[in-house]
Design an enzyme around this catalytic site. Sequence first.
Site, short mmCIF file in Angstrom:
data_model
loop_
_atom_site.label_atom_id
_atom_site.label_comp_id
_atom_site.label_asym_id
_atom_site.label_seq_id
_atom_site.Cartn_x
_atom_site.Cartn_y
_atom_site.Cartn_z
CE1 TYR A 1 -3.01 -3.06 0.38
CE2 TYR A 1 -3.22 -2.61 2.72
CZ TYR A 1 -3.53 -3.38 1.62
OH TYR A 1 -4.36 -4.47 1.76
CG HIS B 1 -0.62 -9.00 0.25
ND1 HIS B 1 -0.23 -7.68 0.11
CD2 HIS B 1 -1.93 -9.01 -0.05
CE1 HIS B 1 -1.25 -6.94 -0.23
NE2 HIS B 1 -2.30 -7.73 -0.35
#
Length: 347
Positions: free
Chosen positions: A63, A148
């Site tokens: 992010y 992830h």
Amino acid sequence: MSPPVSAPESAAIGRGGLAAPPVAYGAAALGNLYQALGEEEWPEIVPAAWASGVRYFDVAPHYGLGLAERRLGESLRALPRDEVVVSTKVGRLLVPQDAAGRTDIDNLFDVPADHRRVRDYSRDGVLRSIEESLRRLGLDRIDIALVHDPDGHEREALEGAFPALSELRDQGVIRSFGAGMNQSAMPTRFVRETDGDVMMIAGRWTLLDQSAADDLLPAAHERDVTVLAAAVFNSGILATDAPGQGSTFDYGPADRSVVDRAQAIARVAHRHGRTLPELAAQYPLTHPAVGAVVMGGASAEQVARNSGLVARPVGDDVWGELRERGLISQEVGPARQAVGLEGHPVR
């Protein structure tokens, strides 16, 4: 910032002794998701979440090329660490590069492209990722580490990432671990083949996509694994009370059939004095394996609004009518007694 409030009643997250209320803040917006946040805007977001009763914050190196982790860490310094649950992710290492005036907007983040992401699900990659996340966050421990998006890297994750995270849990560097994905099939295999105890599923246990009910949810319930439901608005169509043409579903234009179904659900909600976003936020909590919904927000107002969506419990009469009309899946077993942010039960 607003003064801290007493944390609402919490539910267990994983098997490591962690607990949090049923709404978590997904901090992708802190990494300038879609657009840059001003220096007067982003510092207000985490305090607003805290004031609304949020105690669980989820982030990732992905992010904003580390920006979200740095901003979250800065915001958390004003809060009591023992009352906060923090999760981050492994699998994408950030390698410095010359930005050459470019931004990372092709990856949806409006930040300088001064790093590139390198997929690495090996043991060494996980250890390096956790060390770098701890540094960016300014923390001495991470509560939950999630592998992830290991799509296409399942074997490497099973042989490298998960054993490494198990070691880190034994050492007390993390408390729990699992995976965070946009599909349910692979996390289901992880539930069965690893000792991970938290799985985050994005967009697959929602009012419009209940595919996780076929595999992940029953497997997780059987193995005492906590499921975290993310992307409960399916990228936008369920975030508004009046979805129409032009709505987005799974990050693309919503088909007419999807819009029609969302509108039908909204009509049922309205007959019961509820809103479509309220139903979208609360529906995932009807399954006993789900410990929390993870919602984002790019402003203090959005975060407060999202957190409030679970404050008024949606009754069984609403869910029953939706099932009768074939708009949601049939009964999935006895729902756990989730607790709303104002202390109300949510079914």
